[in-house]
Design a protein around this motif. Structure first.
Motif, mmCIF file in Angstrom:
data_model
loop_
_atom_site.group_PDB
_atom_site.id
_atom_site.type_symbol
_atom_site.label_atom_id
_atom_site.label_comp_id
_atom_site.label_asym_id
_atom_site.label_seq_id
_atom_site.Cartn_x
_atom_site.Cartn_y
_atom_site.Cartn_z
ATOM 1 N N ASP A 19 19.467 -19.921 7.788
ATOM 2 C CA ASP A 19 18.268 -20.926 8.284
ATOM 3 C C ASP A 19 19.165 -21.847 9.436
ATOM 4 O OD1 ASP A 19 15.725 -20.701 6.973
ATOM 5 O OD2 ASP A 19 17.194 -21.009 5.272
ATOM 6 N N SER A 20 20.522 -21.913 9.077
ATOM 7 C CA SER A 20 21.332 -22.539 9.887
ATOM 8 C C SER A 20 22.754 -22.082 10.112
ATOM 9 C CB SER A 20 21.399 -24.247 9.806
ATOM 10 O OG SER A 20 21.729 -24.137 8.336
ATOM 11 N N VAL A 21 23.372 -21.978 11.202
ATOM 12 C CA VAL A 21 24.781 -21.575 11.310
ATOM 13 C C VAL A 21 25.441 -22.681 12.285
ATOM 14 C CG1 VAL A 21 26.207 -19.806 12.245
ATOM 15 C CG2 VAL A 21 23.971 -19.274 11.239
ATOM 16 N N ILE A 22 26.866 -22.840 11.652
ATOM 17 C CA ILE A 22 27.677 -23.479 12.629
ATOM 18 C C ILE A 22 28.922 -22.697 13.058
ATOM 19 C CG2 ILE A 22 27.151 -25.715 11.460
ATOM 20 C CD1 ILE A 22 30.154 -25.711 10.245
ATOM 21 N N ILE A 69 27.495 -31.490 8.225
ATOM 22 C CA ILE A 69 26.535 -32.370 7.912
ATOM 23 C C ILE A 69 25.224 -32.557 8.545
ATOM 24 C CG2 ILE A 69 26.282 -35.235 8.308
ATOM 25 C CD1 ILE A 69 29.276 -35.286 8.203
ATOM 26 N N MET A 70 25.053 -32.109 9.691
ATOM 27 C CA MET A 70 23.615 -32.164 10.465
ATOM 28 C C MET A 70 22.970 -30.879 9.525
ATOM 29 S SD MET A 70 24.698 -32.337 14.340
ATOM 30 C CE MET A 70 23.015 -32.006 15.143
ATOM 31 N N ALA A 71 23.469 -29.567 9.403
ATOM 32 C CA ALA A 71 22.522 -28.819 8.664
ATOM 33 C C ALA A 71 22.020 -29.159 7.519
ATOM 34 C CB ALA A 71 23.629 -27.485 8.704
ATOM 35 N N LEU A 72 23.084 -29.776 6.695
ATOM 36 C CA LEU A 72 22.579 -30.134 5.210
ATOM 37 C C LEU A 72 21.629 -31.361 5.113
ATOM 38 C CD1 LEU A 72 25.765 -29.572 3.287
ATOM 39 C CD2 LEU A 72 23.832 -28.243 3.319
ATOM 40 N N LEU A 73 21.681 -32.222 6.269
ATOM 41 C CA LEU A 73 20.677 -33.207 6.571
ATOM 42 C C LEU A 73 19.441 -32.716 6.880
ATOM 43 C CD1 LEU A 73 20.547 -36.523 6.739
ATOM 44 C CD2 LEU A 73 20.823 -35.991 9.073
ATOM 45 N N ILE A 74 19.312 -31.788 7.659
ATOM 46 C CA ILE A 74 18.109 -31.177 8.112
ATOM 47 C C ILE A 74 17.439 -30.514 6.654
ATOM 48 C CG2 ILE A 74 17.038 -29.448 9.274
ATOM 49 C CD1 ILE A 74 18.923 -30.066 11.631
ATOM 50 N N ILE A 113 25.664 -26.188 16.333
ATOM 51 C CA ILE A 113 24.824 -25.801 15.474
ATOM 52 C C ILE A 113 23.707 -25.008 15.989
ATOM 53 C CG2 ILE A 113 23.798 -28.048 15.190
ATOM 54 C CD1 ILE A 113 23.109 -27.761 12.408
ATOM 55 N N LEU A 114 23.302 -23.796 15.165
ATOM 56 C CA LEU A 114 21.982 -23.288 15.682
ATOM 57 C C LEU A 114 20.993 -23.258 14.364
ATOM 58 C CD1 LEU A 114 23.802 -20.042 16.825
ATOM 59 C CD2 LEU A 114 23.162 -22.168 18.138
ATOM 60 N N LEU A 115 19.730 -23.440 14.734
ATOM 61 C CA LEU A 115 18.765 -23.355 13.612
ATOM 62 C C LEU A 115 17.815 -22.056 13.988
ATOM 63 C CD1 LEU A 115 17.398 -27.154 13.172
ATOM 64 C CD2 LEU A 115 19.395 -25.778 11.869
ATOM 65 N N LYS A 116 17.502 -21.266 12.984
ATOM 66 C CA LYS A 116 16.736 -20.166 13.228
ATOM 67 C C LYS A 116 15.312 -20.596 13.529
ATOM 68 C CE LYS A 116 15.388 -15.778 10.803
ATOM 69 N NZ LYS A 116 15.614 -15.043 9.736
ATOM 70 N N ASP A 117 14.730 -21.743 13.161
ATOM 71 C CA ASP A 117 13.474 -22.190 13.462
ATOM 72 C C ASP A 117 13.861 -23.480 14.211
ATOM 73 O OD1 ASP A 117 11.081 -23.146 13.812
ATOM 74 O OD2 ASP A 117 10.408 -22.939 11.517
ATOM 75 N N ARG A 118 13.523 -23.680 15.618
ATOM 76 C CA ARG A 118 13.953 -24.695 16.428
ATOM 77 C C ARG A 118 12.960 -25.837 15.775
ATOM 78 N NH1 ARG A 118 11.165 -21.546 20.280
ATOM 79 N NH2 ARG A 118 12.867 -21.125 21.191
ATOM 80 N N GLY A 119 11.534 -25.713 15.185
ATOM 81 C CA GLY A 119 10.879 -26.719 14.829
ATOM 82 C C GLY A 119 11.642 -27.773 13.972
ATOM 83 N N HIS A 120 12.711 -27.125 13.143
ATOM 84 C CA HIS A 120 13.298 -27.977 12.233
ATOM 85 C C HIS A 120 14.170 -29.042 12.616
ATOM 86 C CE1 HIS A 120 11.782 -25.702 8.842
ATOM 87 N NE2 HIS A 120 12.599 -24.510 9.391
#
Length: 491
Positions: free
Chosen positions: A303-306, A158-163, A322-329
């Motif tokens: 761009d994201s991995v859970i 949910i967090m990944a797709l929301l972002i 959850i990990l984001l490749k670009d922390r700015g997101h």
């Protein structure tokens, strides 16, 4: 003033005496529970169990000493719950947790930190960030990436797709979803994954206000992996129809097959279409610690991995990240609350990166396990389970009354009992077989559908089991099936 102190830990000498005694009693009950366990479930009829629990009054007048409540928790509840440690409890992605994680849980419960702000956690904030930094390095995000712990795969997806949705709206039109709500073209937004993608992707689409119709699937091969050749035409067709495929999802370990998609090829196609690439590695993320890490090639381009640590990382529920490749997101999740994430004190407040406020110190479980067990040992356990799963599949294949339905990919085995005279009754028979085994306390198996057929499922997540345990399990399944009475025909 009433004497409430006995119900709490107090600081200072003697302040933890009541706690120490309670935990000793609890340990005795848990030890007795596991040492006496003969089956994965007691076999008590579910209706009788519900009635027994309902008979325990919860009124103030019925209060008992804590020691009595602990004993009741052991005898009534513990002994009639599913024991994931038992060799024949093998239904779901539900692992027996390692002791290091359980010890961490004890610390977490006693101190009761919340990870939303530093002044509620102190060292805990730094521990979580340290583990996240290690994870980012492991998955190829070092330097640019960041992450946060979650309750598990559902929250992570949910967090990944929301972002991804908010990122896409900003990229397409400069629209700020947090400030202005969904963009005028929201009904055109689409998420694309395989037919075997986890159901939480569709759930996420619904929760985000896009509707379940926003989830578009491409076909899967019989082994559960995405037909990558169909992805490009699917994305192109959506665009030709005036729709906006803003996110593409690859799966590293589908729930039923354990299938790992061709992440590298999916990443290239997603990038070509300027779509967010998300990888659901809730099940298979631990391959990064194993000799099979090459199977996740391309995950570093996501761009994201859970990841779910309460699966092949052997941690107590709940524990994910959850990990984001670009922390700015993570800015797409940021909301200000003066009492939580003030910038004036220059202390890190992890609420900036999560959809949760109050959040458990689950990172301690991973930290303690890495310190006491080590990543290499966890990876060796994963390798063992991958090899053992193939061997168990051979046992299934060699039994005439059983039919293996797919070659295992990770640690799940899909099969069904076929030693039934009436071929048209196989689906019903296998359903009744699973439920019968469960209610009798013989075995806890999974059930799903494979190619339109009811399938039984073994999910092998206990590295302590021997091949003899599986021989015994298959014996029990076939013996129970041979004694299962025919279905009652309607009058």
């Amino acid at each position: 003033m009433q004497d409430w102190q006995q119900h709490f830990i107090r600081v200072g000498a003697g302040g933890s005496d009541d706690y120490r005694q309670a935990m000793a009693t609890c340990t005795e009950q848990i030890t007795a529970l596991f040492e006496a366990a003969q089956a994965p479930y007691s076999g008590i009829d579910p209706l009788a169990l519900r009635a027994a629990i309902a008979r325990q009054p919860l009124s103030q007048e019925s209060v008992v000493p804590l020691a009595a409540a602990i004993e009741e928790a052991g005898t009534l509840i513990g002994r009639n719950s599913i024991l994931v440690q038992h060799p024949h409890c093998i239904a779901h992605l539900h692992t027996p947790p390692m002791i290091a994680g359980m010890v961490a849980d004890r610390f977490m419960s006693a101190q009761n930190q919340s990870l939303d702000s530093w002044d509620q956690s102190g060292a805990a904030t730094y521990v979580e960030q340290h583990v996240i930094d290690w994870m980012c390095e492991l998955f190829g995000y070092a330097g640019s990436g960041d992450g946060v712990f979650t309750s598990g795969g559902t929250q992570g997806n949910i967090m990944a797709l929301l972002i991804a949705r908010d990122w896409a709206a900003h990229r397409i039109s400069g629209h700020d979803v947090q400030r202005d709500g969904l963009p005028p073209y929201f009904s055109k937004l689409r998420i694309v994954g395989s037919a075997k993608s986890h159901f939480t992707l569709r759930k996420a689409a619904a929760l985000m206000g896009l509707g379940q119709q926003a989830m578009v699937t491409v076909p899967s091969h019989p082994d559960g992996t995405m037909v990558v050749e169909a992805l490009e035409p699917t994305l192109a067709g959506l665009r030709q129809a005036g729709l906006i495929p803003f996110a593409v999802v690859g799966t590293a370990g589908t729930t039923d097959h354990g299938a790992v998609d061709d992440l590298r090829s999916i990443a290239a196609i997603a990038q070509q279409h300027q779509a967010w690439f998300h990888v659901d590695a809730a099940y298979g993320g631990a391959l990064m610690l194993s000799r099979a890490r090459h199977r996740l090639a391309g995950i570093e381009q996501a761009d994201s991995v859970i990841v779910d640590f309460h699966k092949l990382w052997f941690q107590p529920i709940s524990c994910g990240a959850i990990l984001l490749k670009d922390r700015g997101h993570f800015r797409h999740l940021l909301h200000r609350a003066e009492y939580l994430n003030r910038e004036s004190d220059e202390l890190p407040n992890l609420v900036d990166k999560s959809i949760s406020a109050t959040r458990r110190f689950d990172a301690l479980k991973v930290w303690m396990t890495l310190r006491a067990v080590g990543a290499a040992t966890i990876g060796a356990m994963v390798d063992h389970l991958l090899e053992q799963t193939q061997a168990v599949a051979g046992l299934v294949r060699d039994r005439p009354a059983l039919r293996l339905l797919a070659r295992p990919s990770l640690s799940t085995i899909l099969f069904r009992y076929v030693g039934v005279p009436q071929a048209d009754a196989l689906d019903d028979f296998n359903r009744r077989l699973r439920v019968g085994l469960l209610k009798a306390g013989v075995a806890v198996l999974g059930e799903t559908m494979v190619d339109g057929q009811v399938a039984l499922k073994l999910t092998i997540l206990n590295p302590c089991l021997s091949m003899g345990d599986f021989e015994q399990l298959l014996d029990k399944i076939t013996d129970f099936a041979a004694r299962l009475p025919p279905a009652q025909q309607p009058a």
